[in-house]
Write a protein that holds these residues in place. Structure first.
Motif, mmCIF file in Angstrom:
data_model
loop_
_atom_site.group_PDB
_atom_site.id
_atom_site.type_symbol
_atom_site.label_atom_id
_atom_site.label_comp_id
_atom_site.label_asym_id
_atom_site.label_seq_id
_atom_site.Cartn_x
_atom_site.Cartn_y
_atom_site.Cartn_z
ATOM 1 N N CYS A 225 15.797 44.449 17.315
ATOM 2 C CA CYS A 225 16.628 45.360 16.521
ATOM 3 C C CYS A 225 17.691 44.592 15.742
ATOM 4 O O CYS A 225 18.287 43.643 16.256
ATOM 5 C CB CYS A 225 17.330 46.377 17.431
ATOM 6 S SG CYS A 225 16.227 47.427 18.393
ATOM 7 N N HIS A 226 17.917 45.016 14.515
ATOM 8 C CA HIS A 226 19.059 44.506 13.757
ATOM 9 C C HIS A 226 19.761 45.663 13.064
ATOM 10 O O HIS A 226 19.176 46.718 12.811
ATOM 11 C CB HIS A 226 18.667 43.407 12.764
ATOM 12 C CG HIS A 226 17.593 43.798 11.803
ATOM 13 N ND1 HIS A 226 16.826 42.883 11.124
ATOM 14 C CD2 HIS A 226 17.142 45.007 11.393
ATOM 15 C CE1 HIS A 226 15.971 43.503 10.339
ATOM 16 N NE2 HIS A 226 16.154 44.786 10.484
ATOM 17 N N TYR A 227 21.028 45.446 12.758
ATOM 18 C CA TYR A 227 21.863 46.490 12.154
ATOM 19 C C TYR A 227 21.756 46.417 10.640
ATOM 20 O O TYR A 227 21.904 45.343 10.051
ATOM 21 C CB TYR A 227 23.315 46.305 12.583
ATOM 22 C CG TYR A 227 24.225 47.454 12.201
ATOM 23 C CD1 TYR A 227 24.232 48.639 12.929
ATOM 24 C CD2 TYR A 227 25.084 47.343 11.114
ATOM 25 C CE1 TYR A 227 25.078 49.686 12.588
ATOM 26 C CE2 TYR A 227 25.931 48.384 10.759
ATOM 27 C CZ TYR A 227 25.921 49.558 11.506
ATOM 28 O OH TYR A 227 26.750 50.597 11.154
ATOM 29 N N VAL A 228 21.452 47.540 10.016
ATOM 30 C CA VAL A 228 21.321 47.610 8.557
ATOM 31 C C VAL A 228 22.575 48.275 8.000
ATOM 32 O O VAL A 228 22.802 49.472 8.223
ATOM 33 C CB VAL A 228 20.055 48.399 8.151
ATOM 34 C CG1 VAL A 228 19.943 48.468 6.631
ATOM 35 C CG2 VAL A 228 18.814 47.759 8.761
ATOM 36 N N LYS A 229 23.375 47.498 7.295
ATOM 37 C CA LYS A 229 24.668 48.012 6.825
ATOM 38 C C LYS A 229 24.508 49.119 5.790
ATOM 39 O O LYS A 229 25.342 50.029 5.698
ATOM 40 C CB LYS A 229 25.503 46.866 6.269
ATOM 41 C CG LYS A 229 25.988 45.893 7.345
ATOM 42 C CD LYS A 229 26.897 44.833 6.750
ATOM 43 C CE LYS A 229 27.555 43.996 7.844
ATOM 44 N NZ LYS A 229 26.600 43.249 8.645
ATOM 45 N N ASP A 230 23.452 49.066 4.970
ATOM 46 C CA ASP A 230 23.264 50.095 3.939
ATOM 47 C C ASP A 230 23.111 51.477 4.556
ATOM 48 O O ASP A 230 23.593 52.477 4.006
ATOM 49 C CB ASP A 230 22.031 49.770 3.083
ATOM 50 C CG ASP A 230 22.265 48.583 2.166
ATOM 51 O OD1 ASP A 230 23.446 48.217 1.975
ATOM 52 O OD2 ASP A 230 21.287 48.031 1.643
ATOM 53 N N GLY A 232 23.921 52.045 7.844
ATOM 54 C CA GLY A 232 24.893 52.187 8.913
ATOM 55 C C GLY A 232 24.260 52.472 10.258
ATOM 56 O O GLY A 232 24.848 53.179 11.093
ATOM 57 N N SER A 233 23.072 51.909 10.495
ATOM 58 C CA SER A 233 22.375 52.195 11.749
ATOM 59 C C SER A 233 21.500 51.014 12.154
ATOM 60 O O SER A 233 21.211 50.133 11.343
ATOM 61 C CB SER A 233 21.510 53.454 11.610
ATOM 62 O OG SER A 233 20.536 53.272 10.590
ATOM 63 N N TRP A 234 21.072 51.016 13.411
ATOM 64 C CA TRP A 234 20.178 49.985 13.926
ATOM 65 C C TRP A 234 18.747 50.308 13.534
ATOM 66 O O TRP A 234 18.357 51.475 13.462
ATOM 67 C CB TRP A 234 20.279 49.911 15.450
ATOM 68 C CG TRP A 234 21.566 49.335 15.943
ATOM 69 C CD1 TRP A 234 22.708 50.020 16.243
ATOM 70 C CD2 TRP A 234 21.848 47.955 16.186
ATOM 71 N NE1 TRP A 234 23.690 49.151 16.659
ATOM 72 C CE2 TRP A 234 23.192 47.876 16.643
ATOM 73 C CE3 TRP A 234 21.111 46.779 16.073
ATOM 74 C CZ2 TRP A 234 23.791 46.672 16.980
ATOM 75 C CZ3 TRP A 234 21.711 45.570 16.414
ATOM 76 C CH2 TRP A 234 23.039 45.524 16.853
ATOM 77 N N GLU A 235 17.954 49.257 13.263
ATOM 78 C CA GLU A 235 16.557 49.441 12.859
ATOM 79 C C GLU A 235 15.647 48.583 13.724
ATOM 80 O O GLU A 235 15.948 47.428 14.011
ATOM 81 C CB GLU A 235 16.386 49.054 11.388
ATOM 82 C CG GLU A 235 14.965 49.245 10.865
ATOM 83 C CD GLU A 235 14.841 48.924 9.395
ATOM 84 O OE1 GLU A 235 15.225 49.784 8.583
ATOM 85 O OE2 GLU A 235 14.397 47.810 9.056
ATOM 86 N N LEU A 236 14.536 49.169 14.136
ATOM 87 C CA LEU A 236 13.528 48.454 14.910
ATOM 88 C C LEU A 236 12.641 47.677 13.948
ATOM 89 O O LEU A 236 12.013 48.263 13.067
ATOM 90 C CB LEU A 236 12.698 49.449 15.728
ATOM 91 C CG LEU A 236 11.661 48.855 16.676
ATOM 92 C CD1 LEU A 236 12.341 48.124 17.821
ATOM 93 C CD2 LEU A 236 10.736 49.943 17.219
ATOM 94 N N LEU A 237 12.581 46.363 14.116
ATOM 95 C CA LEU A 237 11.828 45.517 13.191
ATOM 96 C C LEU A 237 10.360 45.908 13.127
ATOM 97 O O LEU A 237 9.797 46.025 12.038
ATOM 98 C CB LEU A 237 11.959 44.048 13.621
ATOM 99 C CG LEU A 237 11.097 43.048 12.839
ATOM 100 C CD1 LEU A 237 11.576 42.921 11.403
ATOM 101 C CD2 LEU A 237 11.110 41.685 13.529
ATOM 102 N N ASP A 238 9.732 46.111 14.257
ATOM 103 C CA ASP A 238 8.282 46.270 14.301
ATOM 104 C C ASP A 238 7.801 47.676 13.966
ATOM 105 O O ASP A 238 6.619 47.866 13.702
ATOM 106 C CB ASP A 238 7.766 45.840 15.677
ATOM 107 C CG ASP A 238 8.026 44.364 15.919
ATOM 108 O OD1 ASP A 238 7.475 43.539 15.166
ATOM 109 O OD2 ASP A 238 8.810 44.038 16.831
ATOM 110 N N ASP A 239 8.689 48.659 13.955
ATOM 111 C CA ASP A 239 8.309 50.022 13.575
ATOM 112 C C ASP A 239 9.582 50.821 13.317
ATOM 113 O O ASP A 239 10.130 51.443 14.231
ATOM 114 C CB ASP A 239 7.477 50.692 14.674
ATOM 115 C CG ASP A 239 6.986 52.081 14.254
ATOM 116 O OD1 ASP A 239 7.272 52.508 13.111
ATOM 117 O OD2 ASP A 239 6.314 52.732 15.074
#
Length: 293
Positions: A225-230, A232-239
């Motif tokens: 997981c990494h945080y996407v500032k655009d 404002g939430s965490w995103e799962l890389l693989d899905d």
């Protein structure tokens, strides 16, 4: 139409065909392969980018070009294409049983292993990790935890800088601009890490706990997981559709799935160390934006 069209160059190549008028003006055609003319090949996500310069040199080569026009050819990356470093022959970090893992610092173009371990403060350190598939069923490589330290071995009193924690949450994506890049395949991962001030000017080592897992069984404790500032939430890389698995990154991530019990007993956790790396202050005149503590 330009005068002295023969003085146009594409990278290191002269025109392959010239159509010149009596006035001296003419057209220059370049018909070459992308492997010619010193094109630079880069990879960005799912795109292959070839870059070069079209230069006009009406005078002798020792004189500067009259103009330089950037050329960029963008293609969708073929599914079968991987950079050469994805078939590693060196840099083995650790192996257990039949599993062999690698961790390397890549160059800025993400086309191979970096030729220097000196990184300007605030620039990016692309860190590639991979597990060799061999005869195994498909494997998913995860970075469960990563810290930076000034020693090649971790001790109870070691000064550490947390990078990834909470079972795969990239803390540095919240503090700065770090991120995980799209995967080539499940068994490899690139951490696009922005450099930091720990051990400035000294040797720094990246210590990671790598986990091999079932690609079909993602969960709160087996994720990237990494945080996407655009957004404002965490995103799962693989899905990204399952990004709710990353919501625990702001608290504590605990296992809730029973599907992974069999894999849990057979999965392997491997410790890997990358270094030494040396992070140095940038030249003040070069400007420094987005540098974090």
């Amino acid at each position: 139409m330009v005068p002295h069209a023969a003085r146009l160059f594409l990278g290191s190549c002269m025109p392959s065909q010239l159509n010149v008028l009596p006035t001296g003006e003419g057209e220059a055609n370049f018909n070459y392969k992308l492997a010619d003319c010193k094109f630079k090949k880069l990879m960005k996500g799912k795109r292959l980018i070839y870059k070069n310069d079209l230069t006009y040199r009406p005078q002798a080569r020792k004189n500067p070009a009259s103009f330089i026009y950037p050329i960029e050819c963008v293609y969708k990356r073929p599914e079968s294409w991987n950079p050469q470093f994805l078939n590693p022959g060196s840099g083995v970090s650790e192996g257990r049983g039949e599993l062999v893992v690698h961790m390397e610092l890549l160059n800025e173009q993400l086309t191979g292993v970096a030729k220097t371990n000196v990184i300007p403060l605030g620039s990016f350190m692309p860190i590639w990790a991979a597990v060799e598939q061999k005869s195994h069923q498909p494997l998913l490589l995860l970075m469960e935890e990563c810290v930076a330290a000034t020693t090649p071995e971790l001790h109870p009193d070691s000064q550490v800088y947390p990078i990834i924690a909470n079972k795969g949450c990239l803390l540095e994506s919240v503090k700065g601009n770090s991120m995980f890049l799209p995967r080539y395949h499940s068994s490899a991962l690139i951490l696009y890490l922005q450099s930091f001030k720990l051990g400035l000017g000294e040797e720094v080592y990246i210590h990671c706990k790598l986990v091999v897992w079932d690609p079909a069984d993602l969960g709160e404790t087996k994720k990237t997981c990494h945080y996407v500032k655009d957004s404002g939430s965490w995103e799962l890389l693989d899905d990204p559709l399952q990004s709710s698995l990353c919501s625990c990154c702001d608290s504590t991530c605990k296992s809730r799935s029973k599907r992974g019990v069999k894999w849990e007993s057979n999965s392997q956790s491997l410790s890997s160390v990358l270094g030494p790396l040396v992070i140095v202050e940038q030249n003040p005149s070069s400007g420094d934006s987005g540098v974090k503590d």
